[in-house]
Design an enzyme around this catalytic site. Structure first.
Site, PDB file in Angstrom:
ATOM      1  N   SER A   1       5.110  -1.710  11.790  1.00 41.22           N
ATOM      2  CA  SER A   1       4.795  -1.906  13.200  1.00 41.22           C
ATOM      3  C   SER A   1       5.468  -0.806  14.002  1.00 41.22           C
ATOM      4  CB  SER A   1       5.332  -3.276  13.657  1.00 41.22           C
ATOM      5  OG  SER A   1       5.278  -3.425  15.057  1.00 41.22           O
TER       6      SER A   1
ATOM      7  N   TYR B   1      12.757  -9.193  14.402  1.00 42.78           N
ATOM      8  CA  TYR B   1      11.480  -8.566  14.050  1.00 42.78           C
ATOM      9  C   TYR B   1      11.678  -7.077  13.784  1.00 42.78           C
ATOM     10  CZ  TYR B   1       6.452  -7.634  14.190  1.00 42.78           C
ATOM     11  OH  TYR B   1       5.170  -7.267  13.872  1.00 42.78           O
TER      12      TYR B   1
END
Length: 239
Positions: A138, A151
């Protein structure tokens, strides 16, 4: 890689870009083993995509289950493509993030990638054809932001793991590519932090087009990492 008649394993295949990846590959003549925890969702996707989509109900955080499935499924023929796509996001201040949320992100986003590679790589090494592993990280694997510490940690880990893995496997004829996409119009944001996806986000099919382009590169050509972003990421209603 010539994709016709190849075999792919895709985690997180029951929604979002996992489903888009499955459809794009099947349209190229690939047989797809779609892995996810939801049998109902996988069955609906099979009804849409046909028999080339083989649903596999499996939790990628359980290494023993992965071990059993891989060794049962790939005894004679070996996978050509592995796409580690399954992931989740839980956001919050570091002193308020529940332990269960941290552990779920690390188990799914990072350990699950390792577990899949640990079992699939030995099969790929037996494959006489070139193989390709795609790990979905990501933008959050490149840039840290407040309330994303867990995350960020998991996705930075995927990038580091992918960097090491591509150097480890390149002489075995196995490519490794890490995807670092920005915002994609899926239900990820709805589930993670109650924000809604919108039209200015990237579309799953657009990311799937990039996947196909990368998989079809010549055998001695490797894109080991790629970043994708929407040009204008703002909500269409914003000025």
């Amino acid at each position: 890689m010539e994709l016709t008649s190849k075999t792919a394993v895709i985690t997180g295949a029951s929604s979002g870009i996992g489903t888009a990846f499955s459809q794009a590959l099947i349209e190229k003549g690939v047989t797809v083993f779609g892995l996810a925890r939801s049998s109902d969702k996988l069955e609906k996707i099979q009804q849409k995509l046909g028999d080339s989509f083989i649903p596999v109900t499996l939790d990628i955080t359980n290494h023993d289950t992965i071990d059993q499935w891989v060794n049962k499924t790939f005894q004679q023929e070996y996978p050509d493509i592995l796409i580690n796509n399954a992931g989740l996001g839980r956001f919050g201040d570091v002193d308020a993030l529940p332990l269960d949320d941290w552990e779920a992100m690390i188990s799914t986003n990072l350990s699950g990638v390792f577990y899949m590679c640990r079992q699939i790589v030995p099969k790929m090494k037996k494959n006489p054809n070139g193989c390709h592993i795609i790990n979905i990280a990501s933008i959050a694997g490149k840039i840290g932001n407040p309330q994303l510490s867990g995350y960020n940690a998991s996705k930075f880990g995927v990038r580091g793991f992918s960097e090491a893995l591509f150097k480890e496997l390149r002489y075995d004829g196995i490519k490794v590519t890490c995807f670092c996409p920005g915002s994609i119009a899926t239900n990820f944001f709805n589930e993670a932090n109650n924000s809604e996806s919108h039209a200015n986000m990237m579309q799953p099919g657009e990311v799937a087009d990039v996947l196909i382009n990368i998989l079809e590169t010549p055998s001695n050509f490797l894109i080991n990492e790629i970043t994708m972003r929407p040009l204008n990421p703002k909500h269409p209603d914003e000025q």
